[in-house]
Design a protein around this motif. Sequence first.
Motif, PDB file in Angstrom:
ATOM      1  N   ASN A 132     -14.165  99.325  48.538  1.00  0.00           N
ATOM      2  CA  ASN A 132     -14.835 100.362  47.746  1.00  0.00           C
ATOM      3  C   ASN A 132     -15.446  99.808  46.453  1.00  0.00           C
ATOM      4  OD1 ASN A 132     -12.607  99.931  46.139  1.00  0.00           O
ATOM      5  ND2 ASN A 132     -11.721 101.948  46.447  1.00  0.00           N
ATOM      6  N   ARG A 133     -15.461  98.483  46.324  1.00  0.00           N
ATOM      7  CA  ARG A 133     -16.021  97.745  45.195  1.00  0.00           C
ATOM      8  C   ARG A 133     -15.183  97.822  43.915  1.00  0.00           C
ATOM      9  NH1 ARG A 133     -22.133  99.298  45.128  1.00  0.00           N
ATOM     10  NH2 ARG A 133     -21.590 100.928  46.568  1.00  0.00           N
ATOM     11  N   SER A 134     -14.001  98.410  43.973  1.00  0.00           N
ATOM     12  CA  SER A 134     -13.125  98.364  42.799  1.00  0.00           C
ATOM     13  C   SER A 134     -12.487  96.976  42.737  1.00  0.00           C
ATOM     14  CB  SER A 134     -12.060  99.461  42.850  1.00  0.00           C
ATOM     15  OG  SER A 134     -11.113  99.204  43.873  1.00  0.00           O
ATOM     16  N   GLN A 135     -12.035  96.608  41.553  1.00  0.00           N
ATOM     17  CA  GLN A 135     -11.494  95.263  41.357  1.00  0.00           C
ATOM     18  C   GLN A 135     -10.193  95.288  40.569  1.00  0.00           C
ATOM     19  OE1 GLN A 135     -14.667  93.177  39.305  1.00  0.00           O
ATOM     20  NE2 GLN A 135     -15.507  92.448  41.250  1.00  0.00           N
ATOM     21  N   ILE A 136      -9.417  94.240  40.768  1.00  0.00           N
ATOM     22  CA  ILE A 136      -8.263  93.914  39.939  1.00  0.00           C
ATOM     23  C   ILE A 136      -8.478  92.476  39.493  1.00  0.00           C
ATOM     24  CG2 ILE A 136      -5.772  93.508  39.854  1.00  0.00           C
ATOM     25  CD1 ILE A 136      -5.471  95.720  41.970  1.00  0.00           C
ATOM     26  N   VAL A 137      -8.356  92.239  38.186  1.00  0.00           N
ATOM     27  CA  VAL A 137      -8.561  90.893  37.642  1.00  0.00           C
ATOM     28  C   VAL A 137      -7.244  90.408  37.043  1.00  0.00           C
ATOM     29  CG1 VAL A 137      -9.840  89.491  35.979  1.00  0.00           C
ATOM     30  CG2 VAL A 137     -10.982  91.390  37.159  1.00  0.00           C
ATOM     31  N   ILE A 138      -6.859  89.197  37.430  1.00  0.00           N
ATOM     32  CA  ILE A 138      -5.634  88.562  36.942  1.00  0.00           C
ATOM     33  C   ILE A 138      -6.054  87.267  36.268  1.00  0.00           C
ATOM     34  CG2 ILE A 138      -3.424  87.543  37.610  1.00  0.00           C
ATOM     35  CD1 ILE A 138      -3.858  89.349  40.254  1.00  0.00           C
ATOM     36  N   ASN A 139      -5.644  87.070  35.026  1.00  0.00           N
ATOM     37  CA  ASN A 139      -6.007  85.820  34.371  1.00  0.00           C
ATOM     38  C   ASN A 139      -4.893  85.314  33.463  1.00  0.00           C
ATOM     39  OD1 ASN A 139      -6.593  87.881  32.512  1.00  0.00           O
ATOM     40  ND2 ASN A 139      -8.035  86.578  31.436  1.00  0.00           N
ATOM     41  N   LEU A 140      -4.895  84.000  33.296  1.00  0.00           N
ATOM     42  CA  LEU A 140      -3.883  83.336  32.482  1.00  0.00           C
ATOM     43  C   LEU A 140      -4.323  83.320  31.029  1.00  0.00           C
ATOM     44  CD1 LEU A 140      -3.052  80.213  34.685  1.00  0.00           C
ATOM     45  CD2 LEU A 140      -2.174  82.560  34.862  1.00  0.00           C
ATOM     46  N   GLN A 141      -3.390  83.619  30.158  1.00  0.00           N
ATOM     47  CA  GLN A 141      -3.601  83.501  28.719  1.00  0.00           C
ATOM     48  C   GLN A 141      -2.681  82.379  28.250  1.00  0.00           C
ATOM     49  OE1 GLN A 141      -5.920  85.256  26.941  1.00  0.00           O
ATOM     50  NE2 GLN A 141      -6.543  85.888  28.995  1.00  0.00           N
ATOM     51  N   GLU A 180       1.120  84.032  28.735  1.00  0.00           N
ATOM     52  CA  GLU A 180       1.112  85.330  29.412  1.00  0.00           C
ATOM     53  C   GLU A 180       0.131  85.324  30.573  1.00  0.00           C
ATOM     54  OE1 GLU A 180       2.217  88.234  25.641  1.00  0.00           O
ATOM     55  OE2 GLU A 180       0.254  88.437  26.572  1.00  0.00           O
ATOM     56  N   VAL A 181       0.373  86.237  31.498  1.00  0.00           N
ATOM     57  CA  VAL A 181      -0.553  86.548  32.572  1.00  0.00           C
ATOM     58  C   VAL A 181      -1.010  87.975  32.330  1.00  0.00           C
ATOM     59  CG1 VAL A 181      -0.813  86.907  35.056  1.00  0.00           C
ATOM     60  CG2 VAL A 181       0.558  84.991  34.213  1.00  0.00           C
ATOM     61  N   TRP A 182      -2.313  88.181  32.314  1.00  0.00           N
ATOM     62  CA  TRP A 182      -2.868  89.512  32.088  1.00  0.00           C
ATOM     63  C   TRP A 182      -3.447  90.031  33.385  1.00  0.00           C
ATOM     64  CZ3 TRP A 182      -6.023  89.289  26.859  1.00  0.00           C
ATOM     65  CH2 TRP A 182      -5.138  88.995  25.821  1.00  0.00           C
ATOM     66  N   MET A 183      -3.295  91.335  33.586  1.00  0.00           N
ATOM     67  CA  MET A 183      -3.869  91.982  34.753  1.00  0.00           C
ATOM     68  C   MET A 183      -4.629  93.217  34.298  1.00  0.00           C
ATOM     69  SD  MET A 183      -2.225  93.277  38.361  1.00  0.00           S
ATOM     70  CE  MET A 183      -1.047  94.387  37.632  1.00  0.00           C
ATOM     71  N   ALA A 184      -5.845  93.374  34.813  1.00  0.00           N
ATOM     72  CA  ALA A 184      -6.662  94.553  34.529  1.00  0.00           C
ATOM     73  C   ALA A 184      -6.945  95.254  35.850  1.00  0.00           C
ATOM     74  CB  ALA A 184      -7.966  94.158  33.854  1.00  0.00           C
ATOM     75  N   ALA A 185      -6.642  96.550  35.887  1.00  0.00           N
ATOM     76  CA  ALA A 185      -6.879  97.374  37.068  1.00  0.00           C
ATOM     77  C   ALA A 185      -7.407  98.723  36.590  1.00  0.00           C
ATOM     78  CB  ALA A 185      -5.574  97.555  37.846  1.00  0.00           C
ATOM     79  N   LYS A 186      -7.731  99.584  37.541  1.00  0.00           N
ATOM     80  CA  LYS A 186      -8.214 100.912  37.153  1.00  0.00           C
ATOM     81  C   LYS A 186      -7.187 101.652  36.296  1.00  0.00           C
ATOM     82  CE  LYS A 186     -11.668 102.487  40.355  1.00  0.00           C
ATOM     83  NZ  LYS A 186     -11.985 103.522  41.337  1.00  0.00           N
ATOM     84  N   SER A 187      -5.906 101.389  36.537  1.00  0.00           N
ATOM     85  CA  SER A 187      -4.837 102.082  35.809  1.00  0.00           C
ATOM     86  C   SER A 187      -4.661 101.584  34.382  1.00  0.00           C
ATOM     87  CB  SER A 187      -3.514 101.948  36.565  1.00  0.00           C
ATOM     88  OG  SER A 187      -3.101 100.593  36.585  1.00  0.00           O
ATOM     89  N   GLY A 188      -5.236 100.415  34.056  1.00  0.00           N
ATOM     90  CA  GLY A 188      -5.109  99.893  32.695  1.00  0.00           C
ATOM     91  C   GLY A 188      -4.958  98.391  32.669  1.00  0.00           C
ATOM     92  N   GLY A 189      -4.613  97.885  31.488  1.00  0.00           N
ATOM     93  CA  GLY A 189      -4.407  96.458  31.292  1.00  0.00           C
ATOM     94  C   GLY A 189      -2.944  96.175  31.026  1.00  0.00           C
ATOM     95  N   TYR A 190      -2.459  95.066  31.570  1.00  0.00           N
ATOM     96  CA  TYR A 190      -1.036  94.732  31.484  1.00  0.00           C
ATOM     97  C   TYR A 190      -0.879  93.266  31.103  1.00  0.00           C
ATOM     98  CZ  TYR A 190      -1.044  98.994  34.189  1.00  0.00           C
ATOM     99  OH  TYR A 190      -1.273 100.275  34.610  1.00  0.00           O
ATOM    100  N   HIS A 191       0.176  92.973  30.330  1.00  0.00           N
ATOM    101  CA  HIS A 191       0.488  91.616  29.902  1.00  0.00           C
ATOM    102  C   HIS A 191       1.884  91.283  30.410  1.00  0.00           C
ATOM    103  CE1 HIS A 191      -2.307  92.082  26.156  1.00  0.00           C
ATOM    104  NE2 HIS A 191      -2.904  92.431  27.274  1.00  0.00           N
ATOM    105  N   TYR A 192       2.032  90.099  31.003  1.00  0.00           N
ATOM    106  CA  TYR A 192       3.306  89.695  31.598  1.00  0.00           C
ATOM    107  C   TYR A 192       3.766  88.362  31.043  1.00  0.00           C
ATOM    108  CZ  TYR A 192       2.305  93.371  34.882  1.00  0.00           C
ATOM    109  OH  TYR A 192       2.028  94.599  35.417  1.00  0.00           O
TER     110      TYR A 192
END
Length: 109
Positions: free
Chosen positions: A47-56, A61-73
Motif C-alpha cells: 500500500n506504499r506505506s513505510q517503516i524506517v529503521i536507522n542507527l543513531q 540507539e536504534v530509531w524506528m519511524a512508522a505511521k504510529s510514531g517515532g521510537y528510540h531503542y
Amino acid sequence: MTDLEFQDHAEKLLAAVERSCDELNDTTDADIDNQRSGGMITLSFANRSQIVINLQKPLHEVWMAAKSGGYHYKFDGSTWQDTKGGGEFFARLTEDARTQSGMPLVFSA
C-alpha cells in the motif's frame, strides 16, 4: 557499552529485520520491499506505506519511524527496549507491520 559493542548488537538487529522480511516474503503474500543503505533499512509495503529503521551511532540507539510514531531503542544487554518504556523493538515492529500491511506478520530476532 562501547561503540564497537553497539555496532555489533545493532548489526545483528538489522540482519534479523532483513532475515524476517525474506522469510515473510517466502511464506506469505506480504511482498515487503526492504532496502538497506548503510545503517538504515526502509520497509515498503504494497500500500506504499513505510517503516524506517536507522542507527543513531553517537547515541547508541536504534530509531524506528512508522505511521504510529517515532521510537528510540537502547540495548539492555539482551533486547532492544524503547527509551520511554514502550516495550521491545520486535514487538513494536510486528504491531506496526501488521497495521500498515493489513496482514498477520511477525518479526523476530
